[in-house]
Design a protein around this motif. Sequence first.
Motif, PDB file in Angstrom:
ATOM      1  N   GLU A   1      16.289   8.898   3.938  1.00 44.50           N
ATOM      2  CA  GLU A   1      16.108   8.167   2.493  1.00 44.50           C
ATOM      3  C   GLU A   1      16.523   6.770   2.619  1.00 44.50           C
ATOM      4  N   THR A   2      17.633   6.525   3.226  1.00 46.18           N
ATOM      5  CA  THR A   2      18.367   4.997   3.256  1.00 46.18           C
ATOM      6  C   THR A   2      17.741   4.159   4.203  1.00 46.18           C
ATOM      7  N   LEU A   3      17.241   4.946   5.473  1.00 48.77           N
ATOM      8  CA  LEU A   3      16.331   4.064   6.281  1.00 48.77           C
ATOM      9  C   LEU A   3      15.129   3.547   5.660  1.00 48.77           C
ATOM     10  N   GLU A   4      14.464   4.624   5.030  1.00 52.19           N
ATOM     11  CA  GLU A   4      13.235   4.316   4.280  1.00 52.19           C
ATOM     12  C   GLU A   4      13.336   3.127   3.273  1.00 52.19           C
ATOM     13  N   ASN A   5      14.445   3.308   2.583  1.00 56.65           N
ATOM     14  CA  ASN A   5      14.689   2.313   1.551  1.00 56.65           C
ATOM     15  C   ASN A   5      15.009   0.903   2.125  1.00 56.65           C
ATOM     16  N   SER A   6      15.460   0.810   3.475  1.00 55.52           N
ATOM     17  CA  SER A   6      16.008  -0.591   3.875  1.00 55.52           C
ATOM     18  C   SER A   6      14.599  -1.091   4.801  1.00 55.52           C
ATOM     19  N   ARG A   7      13.622  -0.494   4.769  1.00 53.73           N
ATOM     20  CA  ARG A   7      12.584  -1.080   5.597  1.00 53.73           C
ATOM     21  C   ARG A   7      11.557  -2.042   4.403  1.00 53.73           C
ATOM     22  N   ILE A   8      11.072  -2.832   4.956  1.00 51.65           N
ATOM     23  CA  ILE A   8      10.302  -4.048   4.234  1.00 51.65           C
ATOM     24  C   ILE A   8       8.910  -3.453   3.972  1.00 51.65           C
ATOM     25  N   ARG A   9       8.518  -3.516   2.492  1.00 50.54           N
ATOM     26  CA  ARG A   9       7.401  -2.690   2.189  1.00 50.54           C
ATOM     27  C   ARG A   9       6.279  -3.908   2.330  1.00 50.54           C
ATOM     28  N   LYS A  10       5.183  -3.704   3.162  1.00 49.87           N
ATOM     29  CA  LYS A  10       4.302  -4.505   3.188  1.00 49.87           C
ATOM     30  C   LYS A  10       3.272  -4.217   2.123  1.00 49.87           C
ATOM     31  N   SER A  11       2.823  -5.200   1.258  1.00 47.13           N
ATOM     32  CA  SER A  11       2.049  -5.028   0.234  1.00 47.13           C
ATOM     33  C   SER A  11       0.696  -5.494   0.737  1.00 47.13           C
ATOM     34  N   LEU A  12      -0.309  -4.828   0.325  1.00 45.61           N
ATOM     35  CA  LEU A  12      -1.703  -5.337   0.507  1.00 45.61           C
ATOM     36  C   LEU A  12      -2.263  -6.297  -0.434  1.00 45.61           C
ATOM     37  N   PRO A  13      -2.963  -7.381  -0.047  1.00 44.97           N
ATOM     38  CA  PRO A  13      -3.326  -8.346  -1.049  1.00 44.97           C
ATOM     39  C   PRO A  13      -4.074  -7.942  -1.852  1.00 44.97           C
ATOM     40  N   SER A  14      -4.137  -8.169  -3.188  1.00 45.48           N
ATOM     41  CA  SER A  14      -5.108  -7.654  -4.336  1.00 45.48           C
ATOM     42  C   SER A  14      -6.504  -8.572  -4.087  1.00 45.48           C
ATOM     43  N   CYS A  15      -7.255  -7.577  -4.280  1.00 42.91           N
ATOM     44  CA  CYS A  15      -8.710  -8.234  -4.120  1.00 42.91           C
ATOM     45  C   CYS A  15      -9.370  -8.461  -5.743  1.00 42.91           C
ATOM     46  N   VAL A  16      -9.964  -9.471  -5.850  1.00 40.55           N
ATOM     47  CA  VAL A  16     -10.452  -9.993  -7.303  1.00 40.55           C
ATOM     48  C   VAL A  16     -11.916 -10.176  -6.875  1.00 40.55           C
ATOM     49  N   ASN A  17     -12.817  -9.339  -7.674  1.00 42.97           N
ATOM     50  CA  ASN A  17     -14.400  -9.573  -7.876  1.00 42.97           C
ATOM     51  C   ASN A  17     -14.368 -10.682  -8.441  1.00 42.97           C
ATOM     52  N   GLU A  18     -15.179 -11.759  -8.032  1.00 43.91           N
ATOM     53  CA  GLU A  18     -15.636 -12.739  -8.905  1.00 43.91           C
ATOM     54  C   GLU A  18     -17.097 -12.894  -8.971  1.00 43.91           C
TER      55      GLU A  18
ATOM     56  N   PRO B   1      17.096  -8.075   5.659  1.00 46.91           N
ATOM     57  CA  PRO B   1      17.959  -8.770   6.753  1.00 46.91           C
ATOM     58  C   PRO B   1      19.545  -8.126   6.884  1.00 46.91           C
ATOM     59  N   GLY B   2      19.984  -8.051   8.118  1.00 47.18           N
ATOM     60  CA  GLY B   2      21.258  -7.609   8.359  1.00 47.18           C
ATOM     61  C   GLY B   2      21.071  -5.954   8.459  1.00 47.18           C
ATOM     62  N   THR B   3      20.105  -5.304   8.483  1.00 50.54           N
ATOM     63  CA  THR B   3      19.927  -3.908   8.759  1.00 50.54           C
ATOM     64  C   THR B   3      20.071  -3.578  10.072  1.00 50.54           C
ATOM     65  N   LEU B   4      19.572  -4.260  11.226  1.00 48.90           N
ATOM     66  CA  LEU B   4      19.608  -4.025  12.442  1.00 48.90           C
ATOM     67  C   LEU B   4      19.799  -5.214  13.165  1.00 48.90           C
ATOM     68  N   ARG B   5      20.955  -4.691  14.038  1.00 50.54           N
ATOM     69  CA  ARG B   5      21.301  -6.083  14.826  1.00 50.54           C
ATOM     70  C   ARG B   5      22.072  -5.353  16.318  1.00 50.54           C
ATOM     71  N   LEU B   6      22.274  -6.362  17.278  1.00 46.38           N
ATOM     72  CA  LEU B   6      22.622  -5.959  18.565  1.00 46.38           C
ATOM     73  C   LEU B   6      24.079  -5.603  18.383  1.00 46.38           C
TER      74      LEU B   6
END
Length: 146
Positions: free
Chosen positions: A129-146, A59-64
């Motif tokens: 580097e600072t732009l990469e650090n300001s990005r939201i990291r999308k995490s993949l859902p963990s799969c559980v074998n049942e 939040p607040g990283t990119l604005r008009l």
Amino acid sequence: MNRQPFSATREIIVANAVQDVANELRLVELADYIAFIRLESMASIADIVESAAELFFMPGTLRLGHGCEAHVTWTDSPRIALDLELRPQGATIYFTLSLTAFQAGVEVSYVAFDNPSDDPDLNSVFLQETLENSRIRKSLPSCVNE
């Protein structure tokens, strides 16, 4: 404005950082941009930019920034130009994002570093580097074998 030798490198860094946002902004109807610009409804455009940015940046990283323009004529392809501010930790980038039907362009006007190095190349590395650090990291859902 006199272009510096490192300007092209920084434009590439910024363009890569905002590519996903540009694609998201292109989903907005051209007529909406034209109407908001014509009616000087900058708050509406700022909301569009903020909504697109929140998908990819903290939040607040990119604005008009200070304005925008609609370039629409009878003979040329339409183009929307948005003045934007990118504020990752430690830097502020002022740039214009131009959107057309199939492409986007970035023109960096100015980059301000909180603690600049005397070496422009080190500043460019820090910017990436600072732009990469300001990005939201999308995490993949963990799969559980049942």
